[in-house]
Design an enzyme around this catalytic site. Structure first.
Site, PDB file in Angstrom:
ATOM      1  N   LYS A  39       5.903  -3.052  -2.514  1.00  0.00           N
ATOM      2  CA  LYS A  39       4.591  -2.668  -3.048  1.00  0.00           C
ATOM      3  C   LYS A  39       3.549  -2.555  -1.939  1.00  0.00           C
ATOM      4  O   LYS A  39       2.763  -1.609  -1.905  1.00  0.00           O
ATOM      5  CB  LYS A  39       4.164  -3.702  -4.086  1.00  0.00           C
ATOM      6  CG  LYS A  39       2.955  -3.323  -4.896  1.00  0.00           C
ATOM      7  CD  LYS A  39       2.766  -4.316  -6.034  1.00  0.00           C
ATOM      8  CE  LYS A  39       2.703  -5.703  -5.452  1.00  0.00           C
ATOM      9  NZ  LYS A  39       2.781  -6.796  -6.325  1.00  0.00           N
ATOM     10  N   THR A  41       4.099  -2.091   1.358  1.00  0.00           N
ATOM     11  CA  THR A  41       4.411  -0.959   2.233  1.00  0.00           C
ATOM     12  C   THR A  41       4.007   0.358   1.569  1.00  0.00           C
ATOM     13  O   THR A  41       3.517   1.281   2.235  1.00  0.00           O
ATOM     14  CB  THR A  41       5.915  -0.909   2.581  1.00  0.00           C
ATOM     15  OG1 THR A  41       6.689  -0.848   1.378  1.00  0.00           O
ATOM     16  CG2 THR A  41       6.342  -2.116   3.389  1.00  0.00           C
ATOM     17  N   ARG A  62      -4.753  -8.307  -0.494  1.00  0.00           N
ATOM     18  CA  ARG A  62      -4.963  -9.747  -0.441  1.00  0.00           C
ATOM     19  C   ARG A  62      -4.527 -10.302   0.914  1.00  0.00           C
ATOM     20  O   ARG A  62      -3.721  -9.693   1.626  1.00  0.00           O
ATOM     21  CB  ARG A  62      -4.143 -10.451  -1.523  1.00  0.00           C
ATOM     22  CG  ARG A  62      -4.632 -10.234  -2.936  1.00  0.00           C
ATOM     23  CD  ARG A  62      -3.796 -11.014  -3.921  1.00  0.00           C
ATOM     24  NE  ARG A  62      -2.413 -10.565  -3.922  1.00  0.00           N
ATOM     25  CZ  ARG A  62      -1.405 -11.227  -4.494  1.00  0.00           C
ATOM     26  NH1 ARG A  62      -1.638 -12.371  -5.092  1.00  0.00           N
ATOM     27  NH2 ARG A  62      -0.178 -10.743  -4.468  1.00  0.00           N
ATOM     28  N   LYS A  73       9.524 -15.651   0.647  1.00  0.00           N
ATOM     29  CA  LYS A  73       9.037 -14.285   0.524  1.00  0.00           C
ATOM     30  C   LYS A  73       8.644 -13.661   1.858  1.00  0.00           C
ATOM     31  O   LYS A  73       8.786 -12.467   2.077  1.00  0.00           O
ATOM     32  CB  LYS A  73       7.839 -14.261  -0.426  1.00  0.00           C
ATOM     33  CG  LYS A  73       7.244 -12.883  -0.670  1.00  0.00           C
ATOM     34  CD  LYS A  73       6.103 -12.961  -1.673  1.00  0.00           C
ATOM     35  CE  LYS A  73       5.462 -11.601  -1.859  1.00  0.00           C
ATOM     36  NZ  LYS A  73       4.736 -11.132  -0.662  1.00  0.00           N
ATOM     37  N   ALA A 238      -0.925 -14.748  -8.286  1.00  0.00           N
ATOM     38  CA  ALA A 238      -0.837 -13.822  -9.414  1.00  0.00           C
ATOM     39  C   ALA A 238      -0.234 -14.458 -10.654  1.00  0.00           C
ATOM     40  O   ALA A 238      -0.103 -13.797 -11.683  1.00  0.00           O
ATOM     41  CB  ALA A 238      -0.029 -12.585  -9.024  1.00  0.00           C
ATOM     42  N   PHE A 266       2.749  -9.256  -7.891  1.00  0.00           N
ATOM     43  CA  PHE A 266       3.953  -9.213  -8.722  1.00  0.00           C
ATOM     44  C   PHE A 266       4.065  -7.884  -9.467  1.00  0.00           C
ATOM     45  O   PHE A 266       3.587  -6.857  -9.001  1.00  0.00           O
ATOM     46  CB  PHE A 266       3.990 -10.406  -9.684  1.00  0.00           C
ATOM     47  CG  PHE A 266       4.077 -11.743  -8.996  1.00  0.00           C
ATOM     48  CD1 PHE A 266       4.887 -11.942  -7.881  1.00  0.00           C
ATOM     49  CD2 PHE A 266       3.323 -12.818  -9.441  1.00  0.00           C
ATOM     50  CE1 PHE A 266       4.963 -13.171  -7.245  1.00  0.00           C
ATOM     51  CE2 PHE A 266       3.391 -14.056  -8.810  1.00  0.00           C
ATOM     52  CZ  PHE A 266       4.214 -14.222  -7.717  1.00  0.00           C
ATOM     53  N   PHE A 346      15.555   3.642  -0.051  1.00  0.00           N
ATOM     54  CA  PHE A 346      16.389   2.860   0.870  1.00  0.00           C
ATOM     55  C   PHE A 346      17.522   3.746   1.369  1.00  0.00           C
ATOM     56  O   PHE A 346      17.919   4.711   0.685  1.00  0.00           O
ATOM     57  CB  PHE A 346      16.964   1.635   0.149  1.00  0.00           C
ATOM     58  CG  PHE A 346      16.010   0.476   0.046  1.00  0.00           C
ATOM     59  CD1 PHE A 346      16.238  -0.696   0.763  1.00  0.00           C
ATOM     60  CD2 PHE A 346      14.879   0.546  -0.758  1.00  0.00           C
ATOM     61  CE1 PHE A 346      15.367  -1.772   0.670  1.00  0.00           C
ATOM     62  CE2 PHE A 346      13.999  -0.518  -0.853  1.00  0.00           C
ATOM     63  CZ  PHE A 346      14.254  -1.690  -0.128  1.00  0.00           C
ATOM     64  N   TRP A 374       8.253   3.744   4.888  1.00  0.00           N
ATOM     65  CA  TRP A 374       8.758   2.650   5.739  1.00  0.00           C
ATOM     66  C   TRP A 374       9.309   3.213   7.047  1.00  0.00           C
ATOM     67  O   TRP A 374       9.060   2.666   8.123  1.00  0.00           O
ATOM     68  CB  TRP A 374       9.840   1.858   4.991  1.00  0.00           C
ATOM     69  CG  TRP A 374      10.212   0.554   5.653  1.00  0.00           C
ATOM     70  CD1 TRP A 374       9.671  -0.672   5.426  1.00  0.00           C
ATOM     71  CD2 TRP A 374      11.211   0.361   6.660  1.00  0.00           C
ATOM     72  NE1 TRP A 374      10.258  -1.618   6.218  1.00  0.00           N
ATOM     73  CE2 TRP A 374      11.216  -1.012   6.996  1.00  0.00           C
ATOM     74  CE3 TRP A 374      12.101   1.217   7.316  1.00  0.00           C
ATOM     75  CZ2 TRP A 374      12.073  -1.547   7.950  1.00  0.00           C
ATOM     76  CZ3 TRP A 374      12.951   0.683   8.270  1.00  0.00           C
ATOM     77  CH2 TRP A 374      12.937  -0.688   8.574  1.00  0.00           C
TER      78      TRP A 374
END
Length: 520
Positions: A39, A41, A62, A73, A238, A266, A346, A374
């Protein structure tokens, strides 16, 4: 106001107080899985791409918490060619905002205990103090503690992680310094023996807390790898809080840019719902469009594929797992916000799998765009940027899910049934009685902030996809009077996480040249 060579604070009082000129774009996602969604990226890549197609764009994110950085994470600055920098500073101490929140929160805790020690003139009931302490670290040993309440007495308390602090939520929802101090003063820390609420203002703590937060209230300015300005400010959890960057940062960006890209924590059932129902409601923000990030890998996990088998093509699993994406699309649509799906590509994704996601999105009234930010930076998200601009051209039709006047328990039920697919919310009589008392005391107009697992629409983290007809157990409710919402804690959600068996901290170190290794 420079903080070293690569980061700064913005003095918003010196900006022209003109109206908003920018369009607000929310980046959210399907329910998170160990496969990764990307999210942040995608937020960074979209900001790149909007700038590339001629839109003056700012990014609002954030600040990362140290707990996830040293836990499982990792950090929150993006990845690959879609990053904000300086990554190490942002993921560690940055400009000291989290330390200021921790200090302000714990000052109030210290003043409560000091008041008890010196005679308890307010007649606070030690057994009804609800203000715990905080630490910006995952430390399960501090969840429950026994502490001295007076010269000889002890009482039970504990620690939450700093991002779960109401002070953090207040910092991110305050309009300005005066509003910040007023909100701090409204924090309810406990009750007297005759059942009166005791606030931070009653303890005369709000002024000193505001002093500690004065610099932290200013947004932090950094940049992306492609030179976009990024305001990274505040970091409410969150689950227990609303999971969005600060109102001040968002409004600052809206005054300066044509497009403002922000994200919520999230999946859309938690972060986007709270962004719409809490942040946008309180700050009178009107988002123009939303991006839901999905990956083939995550959809296959939602379709029952093990993490170890995600590299193998499985179009049927994509269709099975798409129930999760479809519900998120429907949920965001209930707020009147037009949506596009960003497929964060990906290397193992097959063309057939990508085509399946596009077909699923289009069958449910949205377009899906394959993105490669990415690996390719802004060039990999230009199709997404064009789609966002098309969606944002129409006037915003945003509306919250429920009215202020709706009773608190009905607000909780509305979110659970309309967004989570639940059949009902169940709670003990004591919880329902507490909600009724707050309703009677004048807090019924507040929005609700539901804390539950981020991994499922239900309270069972193993229930992937889009479970229907489940029960949401309402375990506890908390009044965040300063932040301006009522927290509904469901299932087994924790406000102080623990470290995993092999924490990321084990791999973080300085090399022989003083360069940080292992931080991500």
């Amino acid at each position: 106001e420079p903080y070293g060579h690569y980061k700064a604070k913005v003095d918003v009082d010196r900006l022209a107080q003109s109206g908003d000129v920018g369009k607000l774009i929310l980046v959210t996602a399907i329910s998170p899985t160990p496969a990764g969604e990307g999210k942040t990226t995608t937020s960074v890549g979209l900001a790149y791409a909007l700038q590339r197609i001629g839109q003056r764009t700012m990014l609002c994110l954030r600040e990362p918490s140290l707990g996830p950085c040293f836990g499982t994470k990792g950090g929150a600055t993006g990845g690959g060619y879609a990053q904000v920098v300086p990554m190490e500073d942002i993921n560690l101490h940055f400009t000291g905002d989290f330390h200021a929140v921790t200090s302000a929160h714990n000052l109030l805790a210290a003043m409560i205990d000091n008041h008890l020690y010196w005679g308890n003139a307010l007649d606070i009931d030690p057994d009804r103090i609800v203000w715990r302490r905080v630490l910006d670290m995952n430390d399960r040993a501090l969840r429950e503690i026994t502490q001295a309440a007076g010269k000889h007495d002890t009482r039970q308390s504990g620690f939450d992680i700093t991002v779960a602090s109401e002070v953090m939520a207040i910092l991110c929802l305050a309009d300005d310094m005066a509003d910040l101090q007023a909100r701090l003063g409204r924090i309810v820390v406990g009750h007297t023996r005759d059942n009166r609420m005791i606030t931070a203002h009653d303890l005369k703590a709000d002024g000193a807390m505001a002093v500690l937060l004065a610099q932290a209230l200013k947004p932090n300015l950094v940049q992306t790898l492609e030179g976009n300005p990024a305001l990274i400010h505040g970091g409410p959890f969150a689950n227990i809080a609303h999971g969005c960057n600060s109102v001040i940062a968002t409004r600052t960006a809206l005054k300066l840019a044509n497009y403002v890209v922000t994200e919520a924590g999230f999946g859309a059932d938690l972060g986007a719902e709270k962004f719409f129902n809490i942040k946008c409601r309180q700050a009178a923000l009107r988002p123009s469009a939303a991006v839901i990030v999905a990956t083939v890998r995550s959809l296959k996990m939602n379709g029952g594929v093990a993490k170890t088998a995600l590299a193998h093509e499985d179009v049927d699993a994509v269709y099975r797992g798409s129930a999760n994406l479809v519900r998120h699309l429907a949920n965001v649509g209930q707020f009147g916000v037009p949506t596009v799906v960003a497929i964060n590509r990906f290397p193992t994704d097959s063309e057939a799998e990508l085509a399946a996601v596009k077909a699923i999105a289009e069958a449910h009234g949205s377009k899906a765009v394959v993105c490669s930010h990415w690996s390719d930076g802004g060039a990999g998200a230009e199709d997404l940027a064009h789609q966002v601009v098309d969606l944002a051209t129409a006037p915003s039709r945003f509306t919250p899910l429920y009215d202020d006047a709706m009773p608190l328990i009905d607000k909780i039920n509305a979110v659970a049934t309309r967004l989570y697919g639940a059949a009902e919310v169940v709670a003990d009589a004591s919880v329902l009685r507490q909600l009724a008392q707050w309703q009677e005391a004048g807090y019924g107009h507040l929005p609700v902030c539901i804390a539950k697992t981020q991994y499922s629409f239900s309270t069972d983290p193993a229930a992937l996809g889009a479970p229907d007809g489940h029960t949401i157990p309402l375990r506890e409710v908390r009044l965040a009077a300063g932040a301006g919402f009522v927290v509904a804690i469901c299932g087994t959600i924790m406000t102080m996480p623990g470290l995993p068996k092999v924490p990321a901290a084990e791999a973080i170190c300085l090399d022989a040249n003083g360069v940080i290794e292992g931080l991500f």
